[in-house]
Design a protein around this motif. Structure first.
Motif, mmCIF file in Angstrom:
data_model
loop_
_atom_site.group_PDB
_atom_site.id
_atom_site.type_symbol
_atom_site.label_atom_id
_atom_site.label_comp_id
_atom_site.label_asym_id
_atom_site.label_seq_id
_atom_site.Cartn_x
_atom_site.Cartn_y
_atom_site.Cartn_z
ATOM 1 N N VAL A 167 19.327 81.287 53.893
ATOM 2 C CA VAL A 167 18.822 80.422 52.953
ATOM 3 C C VAL A 167 17.196 80.336 52.992
ATOM 4 C CG1 VAL A 167 18.778 78.465 52.420
ATOM 5 C CG2 VAL A 167 20.539 79.671 52.324
ATOM 6 N N VAL A 168 15.929 79.911 53.220
ATOM 7 C CA VAL A 168 14.468 80.228 52.915
ATOM 8 C C VAL A 168 14.215 78.901 52.591
ATOM 9 C CG1 VAL A 168 14.606 81.511 51.148
ATOM 10 C CG2 VAL A 168 12.314 81.034 53.476
ATOM 11 N N MET A 169 13.790 77.859 53.441
ATOM 12 C CA MET A 169 12.845 76.554 53.031
ATOM 13 C C MET A 169 11.710 76.899 52.664
ATOM 14 S SD MET A 169 15.595 74.711 53.038
ATOM 15 C CE MET A 169 14.644 73.186 52.957
ATOM 16 N N THR A 170 11.963 76.425 51.528
ATOM 17 C CA THR A 170 10.294 76.142 51.020
ATOM 18 C C THR A 170 9.403 75.242 49.975
ATOM 19 O OG1 THR A 170 11.078 76.698 48.917
ATOM 20 C CG2 THR A 170 10.982 78.758 49.652
ATOM 21 N N MET A 171 8.042 75.156 50.287
ATOM 22 C CA MET A 171 6.809 74.349 49.994
ATOM 23 C C MET A 171 7.203 72.550 50.845
ATOM 24 S SD MET A 171 8.149 73.898 45.911
ATOM 25 C CE MET A 171 8.277 75.480 44.863
ATOM 26 N N PHE A 172 7.241 73.365 52.507
ATOM 27 C CA PHE A 172 7.474 72.334 53.194
ATOM 28 C C PHE A 172 6.071 71.621 53.362
ATOM 29 C CE2 PHE A 172 6.938 71.666 57.976
ATOM 30 C CZ PHE A 172 8.499 70.879 58.127
#
Length: 266
Positions: A194-199
């Motif tokens: 799972v990759v967290m984006t728009m951090f």
């Protein structure tokens, strides 16, 4: 040199087919496909992108001119065009793409009457998967027949989740679909990461969302988070991955780091 010439005499590879998927739109799915693939290509991994989204954002992200295409993924899944005839080179060495155009939007309806309709993409990929280290499927933002095809074809999933309100909204439905496919058609399907984006490091919200997703998915969450970055937003309009458009930008450095994590997971 075209794709067919480039592959001659090359050894088979221990490939991994990864579906990049989230039925919510605007979460950085195609951005992740384009830029992660480019960074892996820079690292001498041979990568194939299958653009399975009618919007064709991965196709545009590599500057492929859709109007000039003789064939695309639509022809592969509905007209029995051999997938190797459709593979295109990209601006990044070691990265190839099976492009998509808007005509793929009609495939959901046309697949309804097709024989073995859920496994058409898997059968197509099986002809060439051993020639690549990674095959990424850029899935549409829906849970229809195209996405089911991707779930059947994939070894595992990469799920991009944006660091915003309602980040986990709909993820339960996605996981339900994954489990259904796993039970009935693809028993080895799993979550690769799972990759967290728009951090946005300036906001408490982004940090809270990361904590919430980590609590839900545990070690499946990549340590690398992808920041909000102007260069990441600009790169597609130039038909380039961010690593070629703005090599030292925060976005480029983040995807380079993510690529190393992907390789380390095997």
């Amino acid at each position: 040199m075209n794709y067919k010439d480039a592959k001659r005499g090359l050894p088979q590879r221990d490939s991994k087919v990864l579906a990049v998927i989230n039925q919510k739109g605007g979460v950085g799915k195609s951005t992740t496909v384009v830029n992660l693939s480019a960074c892996l290509g820079e690292g001498k991994k041979k990568v194939l992108i299958i653009d399975f989204d009618p919007q064709g954002n991965s196709t545009s992200g590599f500057g492929v001119e859709k109007d000039e295409l003789e064939h695309d993924i639509y022809d592969v899944i509905l007209h029995d065009e051999p997938i190797e005839n459709v593979i295109q080179e990209t601006c990044q060495s070691n990265v190839f793409i099976v492009p998509a155009t808007i005509q793929l939007a009609t495939a959901e309806i046309e697949l309804v009457s097709a024989m073995a309709r859920e496994s058409i993409l898997k059968d197509a990929i099986s002809a060439i998967r051993d020639e690549f280290d990674y095959v990424f499927i850029d899935c549409p933002p829906s849970l229809g027949l195209l996405t089911i095809n991707a779930l059947v074809a994939a070894d595992a999933l990469i799920i991009p989740i944006q660091c915003e309100y309602y980040a986990l909204e709909g993820v339960a439905k996605l996981l339900e679909s994954m489990q259904m496919v796993k039970r009935r058609m693809n028993p080895n399907l799993e979550i690769f990461g799972v990759v967290m984006t728009m951090f946005d490091s300036r906001t408490t919200l982004s940090k809270q969302v990361v904590d919430e997703v980590q609590a839900y998915f545990g070690k499946k969450v990549f340590k690398t988070v992808i920041p909000r970055n102007v260069k990441l937003s600009e790169a597609p309009s130039h038909g380039l991955p961010v690593s070629l458009y703005a090599r030292v930008s925060k976005g480029a450095l983040a995807y380079s780091k993510l690529a190393r994590e992907v390789v380390a997971r095997g």
